[in-house]
Design an enzyme around this catalytic site. Structure first.
Site, PDB file in Angstrom:
ATOM      1  N   GLY A   1      -3.343   5.674   9.595  1.00 22.34           N
ATOM      2  CA  GLY A   1      -3.263   4.923   8.358  1.00 22.34           C
ATOM      3  C   GLY A   1      -2.331   3.751   8.588  1.00 22.34           C
ATOM      4  O   GLY A   1      -1.427   3.826   9.424  1.00 22.34           O
TER       5      GLY A   1
ATOM      6  N   SER B   1       4.771   0.275   0.502  1.00 25.33           N
ATOM      7  CA  SER B   1       5.654   0.042  -0.637  1.00 25.33           C
ATOM      8  C   SER B   1       5.833   1.277  -1.506  1.00 25.33           C
ATOM      9  O   SER B   1       6.888   1.481  -2.085  1.00 25.33           O
ATOM     10  CB  SER B   1       5.134  -1.115  -1.480  1.00 25.33           C
ATOM     11  OG  SER B   1       3.808  -0.851  -1.887  1.00 25.33           O
TER      12      SER B   1
ATOM     13  N   LYS C   1      -7.922   2.272   4.285  1.00 20.91           N
ATOM     14  CA  LYS C   1      -6.743   2.080   5.141  1.00 20.91           C
ATOM     15  C   LYS C   1      -6.442   3.275   6.017  1.00 20.91           C
ATOM     16  O   LYS C   1      -5.426   3.305   6.701  1.00 20.91           O
ATOM     17  CB  LYS C   1      -5.532   1.768   4.262  1.00 20.91           C
ATOM     18  CG  LYS C   1      -5.729   0.537   3.400  1.00 20.91           C
ATOM     19  CD  LYS C   1      -4.623   0.411   2.395  1.00 20.91           C
ATOM     20  CE  LYS C   1      -4.977  -0.615   1.348  1.00 20.91           C
ATOM     21  NZ  LYS C   1      -3.992  -0.622   0.264  1.00 20.91           N
TER      22      LYS C   1
ATOM     23  N   THR D   1       0.831  -1.190   0.000  1.00 22.11           N
ATOM     24  CA  THR D   1       0.000   0.000   0.000  1.00 22.11           C
ATOM     25  C   THR D   1       0.864   1.238   0.000  1.00 22.11           C
ATOM     26  O   THR D   1       2.081   1.160   0.082  1.00 22.11           O
ATOM     27  CB  THR D   1      -0.922   0.030   1.235  1.00 22.11           C
ATOM     28  OG1 THR D   1      -1.977   0.927   0.999  1.00 22.11           O
ATOM     29  CG2 THR D   1      -0.181   0.409   2.488  1.00 22.11           C
TER      30      THR D   1
END
Length: 183
Positions: free
Chosen positions: A57, A136, A45, A13
């Site tokens: 988050g 990521s 998220k 994410t």
């Protein structure tokens, strides 16, 4: 995986948040990836907690991240909204608890004054520039956010959105289905 890559690297994410002109904003993409397969396009998220005064988050395993988000909210309640104390106590418990230390996730948390990243290794990091980014695509979003903060007058929400869009164009674990929360 290359020899230099950590086996615990969070891939799945992009979350970015910042504080600008008195506004705290956090956003994330909506993609859920299992291995090489996209399983969901519209996951949520990011969320508000503690009477709408804190933004969170997460990146990493969804079940792990949700568990940690709930723990953080419990710490906020326990310490009556003391944001930094709640973050430190969560990091301490996460690192030392036999069950929690196996959870693979990162949390980005903001209130109207501070932005923090909390990890399972006991880290509570407050970036110098008030911009947090995890997942990521976090490095891509962080670079974009820093440039937009330095070189534009865009409001915080727009910077978060543009940073996430940039990350979605580069990171295969990030999509452009963006959810943003603001304080």
């Amino acid at each position: 995986m290359t020899p230099h890559e950590s086996p615990n690297r969070i891939r799945s994410t992009t979350v970015v948040g910042l504080i600008r002109d008195g506004k705290a904003v956090i956003g994330a993409d909506g993609q859920v990836t299992v291995g090489q397969t996209v399983m969901k396009h519209h996951a949520r998220k990011v969320r508000k907690m503690y009477e709408g005064r804190v933004l969170t988050g997460f990146a990493g395993s969804a079940a792990d991240a949700l568990t940690l988000s709930e723990k953080f909210e419990e710490k906020l309640q326990e310490y009556r909204g003391n944001f930094e104390r709640a973050a430190v106590e969560l990091a301490k418990e996460w690192r030392t608890d036999k069950y929690l230390r196996r959870l693979e996730a990162l949390l980005a948390v903001l209130n109207s004054e501070k932005a923090l990243i909390i990890s399972g290794t006991g880290d509570v990091i407050e970036p110098d520039d008030g911009i947090v980014a995890i997942g990521s695509g976090g490095s891509y979003a962080l670079a974009a956010a820093r440039m937009l903060v330095r070189h534009t007058a865009l409001p915080a929400r727009d910077i978060v959105e543009e940073s996430l869009r940039t990350a979605s164009e580069i990171c295969i674990y990030t999509n452009a289905n963006i959810v943003i929360e603001t304080l």
